[in-house]
Design an enzyme around this catalytic site. Structure first.
Site, PDB file in Angstrom:
ATOM      1  N   GLU A  28      -4.166 -59.580  13.465  1.00  0.00           N
ATOM      2  CA  GLU A  28      -4.369 -58.507  12.240  1.00  0.00           C
ATOM      3  C   GLU A  28      -5.902 -58.391  12.004  1.00  0.00           C
ATOM      4  O   GLU A  28      -6.377 -57.261  11.581  1.00  0.00           O
ATOM      5  CB  GLU A  28      -3.538 -58.726  11.296  1.00  0.00           C
ATOM      6  N   GLY A  73       3.250 -58.228  13.394  1.00  0.00           N
ATOM      7  CA  GLY A  73       4.442 -57.920  12.542  1.00  0.00           C
ATOM      8  C   GLY A  73       5.750 -58.555  13.547  1.00  0.00           C
ATOM      9  O   GLY A  73       6.811 -59.082  13.017  1.00  0.00           O
ATOM     10  N   ALA A  82       3.433 -54.360  14.532  1.00  0.00           N
ATOM     11  CA  ALA A  82       3.606 -53.218  13.823  1.00  0.00           C
ATOM     12  C   ALA A  82       2.896 -51.939  14.618  1.00  0.00           C
ATOM     13  O   ALA A  82       2.203 -52.146  15.614  1.00  0.00           O
ATOM     14  CB  ALA A  82       2.969 -53.046  12.484  1.00  0.00           C
ATOM     15  N   GLU A 114       5.853 -62.082  12.759  1.00  0.00           N
ATOM     16  CA  GLU A 114       6.208 -62.169  11.334  1.00  0.00           C
ATOM     17  C   GLU A 114       7.649 -61.974  11.190  1.00  0.00           C
ATOM     18  O   GLU A 114       8.543 -62.752  10.799  1.00  0.00           O
ATOM     19  CB  GLU A 114       5.862 -61.135  10.452  1.00  0.00           C
TER      20      GLU A 114
HETATM   21  N1  DAK Z   1       1.444 -50.504  18.250  1.00  0.00           N
HETATM   22  C1  DAK Z   1       1.779 -49.343  19.076  1.00  0.00           C
HETATM   23  N2  DAK Z   1       2.032 -49.381  20.554  1.00  0.00           N
HETATM   24  C2  DAK Z   1       1.782 -50.365  21.317  1.00  0.00           C
HETATM   25  C3  DAK Z   1       1.622 -51.767  20.475  1.00  0.00           C
HETATM   26  C4  DAK Z   1       1.504 -51.554  18.871  1.00  0.00           C
HETATM   27  N3  DAK Z   1       1.328 -52.590  18.292  1.00  0.00           N
HETATM   28  N4  DAK Z   1       1.316 -52.642  21.466  1.00  0.00           N
HETATM   29  C5  DAK Z   1       1.261 -52.115  22.478  1.00  0.00           C
HETATM   30  N5  DAK Z   1       1.785 -50.678  22.394  1.00  0.00           N
HETATM   31  C6  DAK Z   1       2.055 -49.782  23.489  1.00  0.00           C
HETATM   32  C7  DAK Z   1       0.492 -49.447  24.262  1.00  0.00           C
HETATM   33  O1  DAK Z   1      -0.188 -48.543  23.474  1.00  0.00           O
HETATM   34  C8  DAK Z   1       0.994 -49.062  25.780  1.00  0.00           C
HETATM   35  O2  DAK Z   1       1.330 -47.549  25.317  1.00  0.00           O
HETATM   36  P1  DAK Z   1       0.939 -46.489  26.379  1.00  0.00           P
HETATM   37  O3  DAK Z   1      -0.577 -46.525  26.120  1.00  0.00           O
HETATM   38  O4  DAK Z   1       1.591 -46.690  27.664  1.00  0.00           O
HETATM   39  O5  DAK Z   1       1.510 -45.095  25.727  1.00  0.00           O
HETATM   40  C9  DAK Z   1       2.282 -49.866  25.905  1.00  0.00           C
HETATM   41  O6  DAK Z   1       2.510 -50.161  24.553  1.00  0.00           O
HETATM   42  C10 DAK Z   1       1.878 -50.939  26.783  1.00  0.00           C
HETATM   43  O7  DAK Z   1       0.935 -51.655  26.116  1.00  0.00           O
HETATM   44  P2  DAK Z   1      -0.344 -52.034  27.131  1.00  0.00           P
HETATM   45  O8  DAK Z   1      -0.775 -51.035  28.215  1.00  0.00           O
HETATM   46  O9  DAK Z   1      -1.579 -52.481  26.142  1.00  0.00           O
HETATM   47  O10 DAK Z   1       0.087 -53.516  27.731  1.00  0.00           O
HETATM   48  P3  DAK Z   1      -0.881 -54.773  28.248  1.00  0.00           P
HETATM   49  O11 DAK Z   1       0.273 -55.737  28.962  1.00  0.00           O
HETATM   50  O12 DAK Z   1      -2.202 -54.291  28.945  1.00  0.00           O
HETATM   51  O13 DAK Z   1      -1.074 -55.487  26.822  1.00  0.00           O
HETATM   52  C11 DAK Z   1      -0.688 -56.344  24.744  1.00  0.00           C
HETATM   53  C12 DAK Z   1      -0.198 -56.302  26.056  1.00  0.00           C
HETATM   54  C13 DAK Z   1       0.583 -57.021  23.821  1.00  0.00           C
HETATM   55  C14 DAK Z   1      -1.647 -57.702  24.987  1.00  0.00           C
HETATM   56  C15 DAK Z   1      -1.303 -55.165  23.879  1.00  0.00           C
HETATM   57  O14 DAK Z   1      -0.485 -54.090  24.207  1.00  0.00           O
HETATM   58  C16 DAK Z   1      -1.815 -55.460  22.853  1.00  0.00           C
HETATM   59  O15 DAK Z   1      -2.782 -56.088  22.327  1.00  0.00           O
HETATM   60  N6  DAK Z   1      -1.105 -54.990  21.783  1.00  0.00           N
HETATM   61  C17 DAK Z   1      -1.406 -54.625  20.289  1.00  0.00           C
HETATM   62  C18 DAK Z   1      -1.071 -56.045  19.737  1.00  0.00           C
HETATM   63  C19 DAK Z   1      -1.500 -55.775  18.367  1.00  0.00           C
HETATM   64  O16 DAK Z   1      -2.711 -56.042  17.904  1.00  0.00           O
HETATM   65  N7  DAK Z   1      -0.534 -55.761  17.567  1.00  0.00           N
HETATM   66  C20 DAK Z   1      -0.463 -55.395  16.145  1.00  0.00           C
HETATM   67  C21 DAK Z   1      -0.642 -56.403  15.455  1.00  0.00           C
HETATM   68  S1  DAK Z   1      -1.117 -55.963  13.701  1.00  0.00           S
HETATM   69  C22 DAK Z   1       0.634 -53.105   7.277  1.00  0.00           C
HETATM   70  C23 DAK Z   1       1.467 -54.235   7.406  1.00  0.00           C
HETATM   71  C24 DAK Z   1       1.514 -54.964   8.642  1.00  0.00           C
HETATM   72  C25 DAK Z   1       0.537 -54.570   9.496  1.00  0.00           C
HETATM   73  C26 DAK Z   1      -0.131 -53.428   9.466  1.00  0.00           C
HETATM   74  C27 DAK Z   1      -0.084 -52.856   8.187  1.00  0.00           C
HETATM   75  N8  DAK Z   1       0.678 -52.328   6.048  1.00  0.00           N
HETATM   76  C28 DAK Z   1       1.485 -52.719   4.918  1.00  0.00           C
HETATM   77  C29 DAK Z   1      -0.053 -51.256   5.750  1.00  0.00           C
HETATM   78  C30 DAK Z   1       1.017 -55.438  10.904  1.00  0.00           C
HETATM   79  C31 DAK Z   1       0.035 -54.944  11.818  1.00  0.00           C
HETATM   80  C32 DAK Z   1       0.218 -55.720  13.125  1.00  0.00           C
HETATM   81  O17 DAK Z   1       1.337 -55.925  13.410  1.00  0.00           O
END
Ligand code: DAK
Length: 260
Positions: free
Chosen positions: A135, A112, A67, A115
């Protein structure tokens, strides 16, 4: 609706849906969910000429990295629950789509994104694909069906491990665990997904729809899957497709199904 977050193309009766936010690693923002809802719930919900759907992510690095964390500002319990249900409902549209939906996982499928891939009926992973539910690192739990579907695919013991540790699952392990159907060299995810869909092209469209409904009934606590299967079987016995399929077998010719 003009899609801004998705690329949506039809080729040879197959629908290709690409999450097109490469700079944000295809993270799912609110508008992406709205567009997915439109594709699966409206635009293509009654398109019987489409034989299957491939969902993938733009670029070579990510399927969907979760997400959009930047959009997840503070919210109260009511809003959080509402957003979770909205995401679940949209993913149900994908899981229950009347034709096979295959995720071509070309990189990170996190949160997400994992998912979303699990809501698809099948998954093809590229060698570099990484699955995970991180998450808990954000002080959350998966909110779009992840706690339920990961257990369905890989069993409770390993699902609990990945859910609680946030460890990523590489493509080889995903195959061994039963999370994905195939692992292919990077860049071949979409063509493998198409190959699977093509194998279903000449099946009776009604039978495909009913097979998907009956299989999903197994996981629906409000339904008895065996009853759902018998009802679907009965419905199909009344169809022209069933008569055509059996006649074609006896007459040693290829069946021409009409979806009726
Ligand atoms: N959201 C927004 N931007 C993201 C992103 C994300 N999930 N993942 C990556 N980006 C963006 C980064 O911020 C970066 O943007 P800039 O800084 O260049 O502007 C760009 O994509 C490239 O990412 P990285 O520079 O971080 O790239 P790396 O190769 O170094 O790392 C990575 C890749 C996939 C390991 C890393 O980007 C990462 O850890 N990303 C986050 C993974 C993550 O934690 N995803 C979210 C999981 S939680 C809800 C329902 C559901 C959810 C939440 C609330 N409610 C009903 C309220 C679910 C939440 C999730 O999905």
């Amino acid at each position: 609706m003009q899609y801004q977050q998705l690329l949506v193309e039809e080729k040879n009766d197959i629908l290709f849906v690409t999450i097109n936010r490469e700079k944000a690693l295809n993270a799912l923002n609110y508008d992406t969910f709205t567009e997915l809802e439109h594709v699966f719930g409206k635009q293509y919900a009654k398109r019987n000429d489409i034989i299957g759907v491939v969902i993938t992510g733009a670029g070579e690095k990510a399927f969907v990295a979760g997400a959009d964390i930047k959009e997840l500002t503070e919210m109260d319990a009511e809003k959080g629950e509402e957003l979770s249900q909205r995401g679940q409902d949209i993913f149900f549209l994908i899981e229950r789509f009347h034709r096979p939906v295959v995720a071509a996982v070309n990189g990170f499928a996190l949160g997400g994104g994992c998912e979303l891939s699990m809501a698809c009926q099948m998954r093809v992973a590229g060698e570099k694909a990484r699955f995970g539910l991180p998450e808990l690192n954000l002080g959350l739990i998966p909110g779009y069906g992840g706690t339920q579907r990961l257990i369905q695919y890989i069993g409770k013991a390993k699902a609990m491990e990945y859910l609680l540790t946030s460890d990523m699952i590489n493509a080889a392990d995903a195959l061994q665990l039963g999370l994905v159907n195939y692992v292919v060299p990077a860049g071949e995810e979409v063509s493998k997904a198409v190959e699977i869909i093509e194998k279903t092209r000449n099946k009776g469209p009604l039978a495909i729809r009913k097979a998907i409904e009956a299989a999903n009934a197994y996981f629906d606590s409000c339904m008895d899957g065996y009853i759902a299967e018998s009802e679907a079987f009965g419905d199909l016995c009344m169809s022209r497709d069933f008569r055509e399929g059996t006649s074609a077998f006896v007459e040693k010719r290829k069946a021409e199904f009409k979806g009726k």
